[in-house]
Design a protein around this motif. Structure first.
Motif, PDB file in Angstrom:
ATOM      1  N   THR A  10       0.867  -1.178   0.000  1.00  6.28           N
ATOM      2  CA  THR A  10       0.000   0.000   0.000  1.00  6.28           C
ATOM      3  C   THR A  10       0.906   1.231   0.000  1.00  6.28           C
ATOM      4  O   THR A  10       2.043   1.179   0.461  1.00  6.28           O
ATOM      5  CB  THR A  10      -0.881   0.086   1.253  1.00  6.28           C
ATOM      6  OG1 THR A  10      -0.061   0.278   2.407  1.00  6.28           O
ATOM      7  CG2 THR A  10      -1.718  -1.175   1.429  1.00  6.28           C
ATOM      8  N   ILE A  11       0.354   2.342  -0.518  1.00  4.62           N
ATOM      9  CA  ILE A  11       0.981   3.654  -0.308  1.00  4.62           C
ATOM     10  C   ILE A  11      -0.129   4.524   0.244  1.00  4.62           C
ATOM     11  O   ILE A  11      -1.149   4.734  -0.423  1.00  4.62           O
ATOM     12  CB  ILE A  11       1.544   4.250  -1.608  1.00  4.62           C
ATOM     13  CG1 ILE A  11       2.541   3.257  -2.247  1.00  4.62           C
ATOM     14  CG2 ILE A  11       2.238   5.591  -1.329  1.00  4.62           C
ATOM     15  CD1 ILE A  11       3.228   3.815  -3.500  1.00  4.62           C
ATOM     16  N   GLU A  12       0.046   4.989   1.487  1.00  2.00           N
ATOM     17  CA  GLU A  12      -1.084   5.618   2.165  1.00  2.00           C
ATOM     18  C   GLU A  12      -0.676   6.777   3.075  1.00  2.00           C
ATOM     19  O   GLU A  12      -0.769   6.687   4.290  1.00  2.00           O
ATOM     20  CB  GLU A  12      -1.874   4.572   2.964  1.00  2.00           C
ATOM     21  CG  GLU A  12      -1.007   3.654   3.827  1.00  2.00           C
ATOM     22  CD  GLU A  12      -1.839   2.709   4.706  1.00  2.00           C
ATOM     23  OE1 GLU A  12      -2.795   3.177   5.347  1.00  2.00           O
ATOM     24  OE2 GLU A  12      -1.526   1.505   4.770  1.00  2.00           O
ATOM     25  N   PRO A  13      -0.240   7.874   2.447  1.00  2.00           N
ATOM     26  CA  PRO A  13       0.086   9.048   3.260  1.00  2.00           C
ATOM     27  C   PRO A  13      -1.193   9.712   3.771  1.00  2.00           C
ATOM     28  O   PRO A  13      -2.285   9.386   3.300  1.00  2.00           O
ATOM     29  CB  PRO A  13       0.792   9.952   2.260  1.00  2.00           C
ATOM     30  CG  PRO A  13       0.156   9.617   0.952  1.00  2.00           C
ATOM     31  CD  PRO A  13      -0.105   8.134   1.014  1.00  2.00           C
ATOM     32  N   ARG A  14      -1.046  10.621   4.680  1.00  6.63           N
ATOM     33  CA  ARG A  14      -2.196  11.268   5.315  1.00  6.63           C
ATOM     34  C   ARG A  14      -1.792  12.665   5.732  1.00  6.63           C
ATOM     35  O   ARG A  14      -0.646  12.875   6.138  1.00  6.63           O
ATOM     36  CB  ARG A  14      -2.572  10.438   6.552  1.00  6.63           C
ATOM     37  CG  ARG A  14      -3.301  11.158   7.704  1.00  6.63           C
ATOM     38  CD  ARG A  14      -3.358  10.262   8.928  1.00  6.63           C
ATOM     39  NE  ARG A  14      -3.832   8.962   8.534  1.00  6.63           N
ATOM     40  CZ  ARG A  14      -5.089   8.546   8.716  1.00  6.63           C
ATOM     41  NH1 ARG A  14      -5.955   9.302   9.361  1.00  6.63           N
ATOM     42  NH2 ARG A  14      -5.454   7.359   8.299  1.00  6.63           N
ATOM     43  N   LEU A  15      -2.715  13.599   5.633  1.00  2.11           N
ATOM     44  CA  LEU A  15      -2.461  14.912   6.231  1.00  2.11           C
ATOM     45  C   LEU A  15      -3.777  15.525   6.673  1.00  2.11           C
ATOM     46  O   LEU A  15      -4.853  15.129   6.216  1.00  2.11           O
ATOM     47  CB  LEU A  15      -1.702  15.836   5.266  1.00  2.11           C
ATOM     48  CG  LEU A  15      -2.344  16.254   3.942  1.00  2.11           C
ATOM     49  CD1 LEU A  15      -3.387  17.368   4.141  1.00  2.11           C
ATOM     50  CD2 LEU A  15      -1.258  16.741   2.985  1.00  2.11           C
ATOM     51  N   THR A  16      -3.681  16.461   7.580  1.00  2.69           N
ATOM     52  CA  THR A  16      -4.868  17.109   8.111  1.00  2.69           C
ATOM     53  C   THR A  16      -5.026  18.482   7.473  1.00  2.69           C
ATOM     54  O   THR A  16      -4.064  19.260   7.436  1.00  2.69           O
ATOM     55  CB  THR A  16      -4.730  17.278   9.640  1.00  2.69           C
ATOM     56  OG1 THR A  16      -4.592  15.969  10.204  1.00  2.69           O
ATOM     57  CG2 THR A  16      -5.959  17.943  10.237  1.00  2.69           C
ATOM     58  N   VAL A  17      -6.219  18.747   6.938  1.00  8.91           N
ATOM     59  CA  VAL A  17      -6.534  20.093   6.460  1.00  8.91           C
ATOM     60  C   VAL A  17      -7.365  20.758   7.580  1.00  8.91           C
ATOM     61  O   VAL A  17      -8.493  20.347   7.840  1.00  8.91           O
ATOM     62  CB  VAL A  17      -7.348  20.055   5.151  1.00  8.91           C
ATOM     63  CG1 VAL A  17      -7.640  21.475   4.675  1.00  8.91           C
ATOM     64  CG2 VAL A  17      -6.599  19.271   4.070  1.00  8.91           C
TER      65      VAL A  17
END
Lengths: 397, 397
Positions: A356-363
């Motif tokens: 998997t490639i699963e980055p995350r960030l919060t807006v």
């Protein structure tokens, strides 16, 4: 078909034993209804009640030493050539079988680094020490973690076919979710809708139903690995969902992100689009460098740095993990060199690995942007197994 | 309801820690989606991805040290008072929490004898040794097998209620099977009929669907722990079925025996009735002696001897096991002192234990006679939780 898959993997295991120069690999279990060694489905395909040893040797021989009541079942499963049933104690058969192999090294399923190579319980380890205390076998015990990482990581063509099928069915369900989402619906209702589709179609969930799917709507949600709540979708929310299924024993694991337009909005606010695009671009950049011989932390760092350079906090987890029979599969991990990941981020990536490639960030004030794709490492790069999400999915109020 | 059940068992665990004079009991796990410590459902009720420690102390305190992404989920599960989330390594929190307890003994889930007390993998054990190598904690590690045997074995009133419910629903399904059985139907068709009822009614199978139910018709069948085959029921067959379900996490496990009349027969042949009656009487005799303070091998021997005195071979397994969340539950076992059973046959039976009683014998040329009942040990004997089968169930051709 499961029998053929298992025989294929046993065959592959024998080759790996040659490559690693290990004479025999033993999966030693009992009461698998209470707790199952994670290798059992891949290389045995049967359950065991009493102490049972499943042995694969470098020359491709297989031996199952099992309680006599399970003889007929083991025969009908048909995955092991030599079956040695015992009545009162495994010692009736154990010494002779091992003596016939005369191993210089005996790989056992214990590993500090990899839970998938750590199916041997400490009690059963002590039992082996006691049984073989008058031999020099205990000195020959080695961890099977390299074998397990290679065997689980290097997917065979039939395994890749099954994973692709799971991905395709998962994406169909995501499409139906897109039609279902609207303001007022709660995270729990979305999850129930998804689980109902899974049930109707005869699939299994890829992980625990408490948070498969995970659904998050809006700012200040519970965060990854939490179950859906009674929070309702509102205009101006980013929604994301983490979800996977298992078909014929093989898993998918994907995430998609939606935005709910506010009255009067034709497009998402600029900061939402920007955050989402940073995620998509971080996946592109990471995938570009993903190839055999690299180490996972290098790939993780590419996405992690790109997100930080763009002014967001780093994600509090690895960039990606392998997927197969287990949703967290194989050895090598696309993760930072944090202690909780052991040596997995420094293992070499190999052809046949599915990640998997699963980055995350919060807006801020809107929610969490995540996209999770699945890729297959080939001889000189990687290919996407999932059709990529490159644009925000838009929900009208 | 699961939360209340777990809090009840945690409370009971603290009392058992006092009784056994052990300061703290730690369940140490990771990636529980790949392999689950069998104690997790009973005393935690949550999953864990990263290394996680669930600690119960003698004074009733509870500590969960978990990966930070699982904080919200752990809070919502609500079973542990003190939650210590960590980001990069469990060492951020582990030493301080244990130092605050200052234990003289630390019980861990490893056991040569009991698979239910053997949820700690050898890799995680090595990890604990490494983490605490500069302390004297490793010298304080002891097996939790006594704690686990007591905690799983001594059923609370709410647990007994759930087991009774599972038994009642199981017996209803056996009644429907009696109506369904007739010559020409195969073992596999019977199993499919049963599994369909289980699904319709929203229950789970108590063990692996490959042999839950096990169905055996006629002479020379595959034997216990084998799956149903394409063998068809014929007049003159003894049929028996081993079957259990799980409702709200608690299991049943029962067996019943039928005889299929041949054309012209009004009653089963004398040798069939005789074999069946020996089984029923062996259960009566064993149950009469089953009480707190006895050891399981003593009870096993009563039934085993009675069957042998009557001219049949002894059964190739124990007379009975405990049942609870696991279908093979608790510590003490009603089994012979065979090595494969470890020390379980010599553990003391306690009030609150729920056992199966399941002798077996072969009636030559007809099939296998088995009855499996479930009993609850009370202060001075035992009571049957299942309505007993005392007569052969008759199928007309």
């Amino acid at each position: 078909m499961q029998k053929e898959l298992i025989l294929e993997k046993i065959n592959q295991a024998a080759k790996i034993l040659n490559e690693k120069n290990i004479d025999m690999w033993m999966t030693y279990v009992r009461e698998t209804g209470n707790m199952r060694d994670p290798m059992l489905d891949m290389i045995v395909g049967a359950n065991a009640t009493w102490q049972s040893a499943f042995i694969i040797t470098k020359n491709g021989d297989t031996h199952a030493i099992i309680g006599s009541l399970e003889l007929e079942n083991m025969k009908s499963v048909g995955t092991y050539k030599n079956i040695h049933p015992y009545l009162k104690t495994i010692k009736e058969k154990f010494p002779d079988v091992i003596e016939s192999i005369k191993p210089n090294k005996i790989a056992l399923n214990y590993s500090v680094n990899s839970s998938l190579a750590d199916g041997l319980t400490h009690g059963l380890y002590l039992d082996l020490l006691e049984q073989f205390k008058e031999t020099d076998y205990p000195k020959k015990f080695v961890s099977s973690e390299d074998i397990v990482a290679a065997l689980r990581g290097r997917k065979s063509p039939s395994e890749i076919k099954l994973i692709k099928e799971a991905i395709a069915e998962t994406l169909k369900i995501f499409d139906e979710v897109t039609k279902f989402l609207k303001p007022g619906i709660t995270e729990k209702q979305v999850a129930a809708f998804v689980q109902n589709l899974v049930k109707e179609r005869g699939f299994e969930l890829a992980w625990d139903g408490e948070y498969c799917p995970s659904v998050f709507t809006g700012p200040d949600t519970a965060g990854a690995h939490s179950g859906p709540t009674d929070r309702a979708i509102e205009p101006g929310h980013i929604i994301n969902m983490d979800f996977g299924i298992k078909i014929n024993g093989y898993c998918s694991d994907l995430q998609r992100t939606w935005y709910v337009l506010k009255p009067g909005e034709d497009n998402p606010p600029e900061e939402v689009t920007r955050g989402f695009n940073v995620i998509v671009e971080s996946i592109t950049k990471a995938a570009r460098e993903l190839k055999p011989g690299k180490e996972g932390w290098e790939i993780d760092q590419i996405a992690r740095n790109y997100i930080q350079i763009n002014g967001y906090d780093e994600f509090p987890h690895g960039l990606g993990h392998q997927v197969g029979r287990a949703v967290h599969d194989g050895g090598a991990l696309l993760g930072p060199k944090w202690e909780r990941y052991g040596n997995l981020p420094t293992l070499k990536i190999e052809a046949g690995n599915v990640f998997t490639i699963e980055p995350r960030l919060t807006v801020d004030k809107y929610g969490i942007a995540t996209v999770e794709e699945m890729v297959l490492v080939n001889s000189d790069g990687c290919e996407f197994l999932s059709e990529r999400q490159k644009e925000l999915l838009i929900i009208k109020s």
